[in-house]
Design a protein around this motif. Structure first.
Motif, short mmCIF file in Angstrom:
data_model
loop_
_atom_site.label_atom_id
_atom_site.label_comp_id
_atom_site.label_asym_id
_atom_site.label_seq_id
_atom_site.Cartn_x
_atom_site.Cartn_y
_atom_site.Cartn_z
N PHE A 194 26.44 77.16 62.61
CA PHE A 194 27.88 77.30 62.63
C PHE A 194 28.62 75.96 62.52
CE2 PHE A 194 25.98 80.72 65.16
CZ PHE A 194 26.31 81.79 64.34
N LYS A 195 27.87 74.90 62.45
CA LYS A 195 28.48 73.56 62.45
C LYS A 195 29.47 73.37 61.31
CE LYS A 195 27.41 68.66 62.40
NZ LYS A 195 26.37 67.64 62.37
N ARG A 196 29.12 73.82 60.12
CA ARG A 196 30.00 73.62 58.97
C ARG A 196 31.38 74.23 59.18
NH1 ARG A 196 27.47 74.91 53.39
NH2 ARG A 196 29.40 73.90 52.79
N ALA A 213 11.72 69.85 62.58
CA ALA A 213 12.42 70.57 63.64
C ALA A 213 13.47 71.48 63.00
CB ALA A 213 13.10 69.58 64.58
N SER A 214 13.97 72.42 63.74
CA SER A 214 15.04 73.27 63.24
C SER A 214 16.28 72.42 62.98
CB SER A 214 15.38 74.37 64.25
OG SER A 214 14.28 75.21 64.42
N GLY A 215 17.05 72.80 62.01
CA GLY A 215 18.28 72.07 61.71
C GLY A 215 18.04 70.91 60.77
N ASN A 219 32.65 87.85 63.00
CA ASN A 219 32.41 87.81 61.56
C ASN A 219 31.31 86.78 61.24
OD1 ASN A 219 32.72 88.35 58.86
ND2 ASN A 219 34.37 86.86 58.61
N MET A 220 31.33 85.65 61.92
CA MET A 220 30.31 84.63 61.70
C MET A 220 28.93 85.15 62.12
SD MET A 220 32.44 81.29 62.95
CE MET A 220 31.18 80.09 62.65
N LEU A 221 28.87 85.84 63.24
CA LEU A 221 27.60 86.39 63.72
C LEU A 221 27.10 87.52 62.81
CD1 LEU A 221 28.26 86.48 67.56
CD2 LEU A 221 26.75 84.92 66.33
N ALA A 222 28.02 88.24 62.20
CA ALA A 222 27.65 89.35 61.32
C ALA A 222 26.92 88.85 60.07
CB ALA A 222 28.88 90.15 60.93
N SER A 223 27.08 87.58 59.74
CA SER A 223 26.38 87.04 58.57
C SER A 223 24.88 86.93 58.83
CB SER A 223 26.96 85.68 58.19
OG SER A 223 26.66 84.71 59.17
N GLY A 224 24.47 87.09 60.09
CA GLY A 224 23.05 87.06 60.43
C GLY A 224 22.54 85.66 60.67
N GLN A 225 21.30 85.60 61.08
CA GLN A 225 20.68 84.31 61.34
C GLN A 225 20.40 83.60 60.03
OE1 GLN A 225 17.40 85.80 63.79
NE2 GLN A 225 18.24 84.62 65.47
N ALA A 226 20.52 82.28 60.08
CA ALA A 226 20.25 81.47 58.88
C ALA A 226 18.77 81.53 58.55
CB ALA A 226 20.67 80.03 59.13
#
Length: 124
Positions: free
Chosen positions: A9-11, A101-103, A42-49
């Motif tokens: 969600f950083k962007r 690592a993640s990210g 709405n952001m969470l509805a986009s699902g996990q990256a």
């Protein structure tokens, strides 16, 4: 329960301009306007990256006249591995499998000359 990385969600959420605006008292109403548009559901509805892993890194090493002593592979500032190139080859490609690592990750490849390696060995 789904777990989300903050990096996902950083962007959308990293807004130093709005922090400055809020510290100034939000005189132009920019923070209020941005908050009204923010919809976390709405952001969470986009699902996990998607997970992304770099399997192999490739580096091209070229001797500049002092020889190549060793090549260090670094991930996020930590030496992940060391390669010992063939001293008789002027230009060569080296591959290294890396675990990330993640990210966001920073990958560095540092080549030391043969002469620098000799000094390191003498100091130990």
């Amino acid at each position: 329960m789904n777990v989300y990385s903050a990096d996902q969600f950083k962007r959308r959420l990293y807004r130093p301009d709005l922090v400055r605006e809020k510290l100034a008292g939000d005189p132009n109403g920019l923070v209020k306007a941005a908050a009204a548009k923010l919809d976390l559901n709405n952001m969470l509805a986009s699902g996990q990256a998607p997970k992304v892993r770099l399997a192999t890194a490739l580096a091209r090493v070229e001797d500049q006249g002092r020889g190549v002593g060793q090549v260090e592979w670094r991930v996020n500032g930590v030496v992940f591995g060391v390669s010992k190139p063939d001293a008789s080859v002027h230009v060569q490609s080296l591959r290294k499998s890396l675990s990330l690592a993640s990210g966001e990750n920073r990958i560095e490849v540092v080549a030391l000359t043969s002469r620098a390696m000799s000094r390191l060995c003498l100091q130990e």
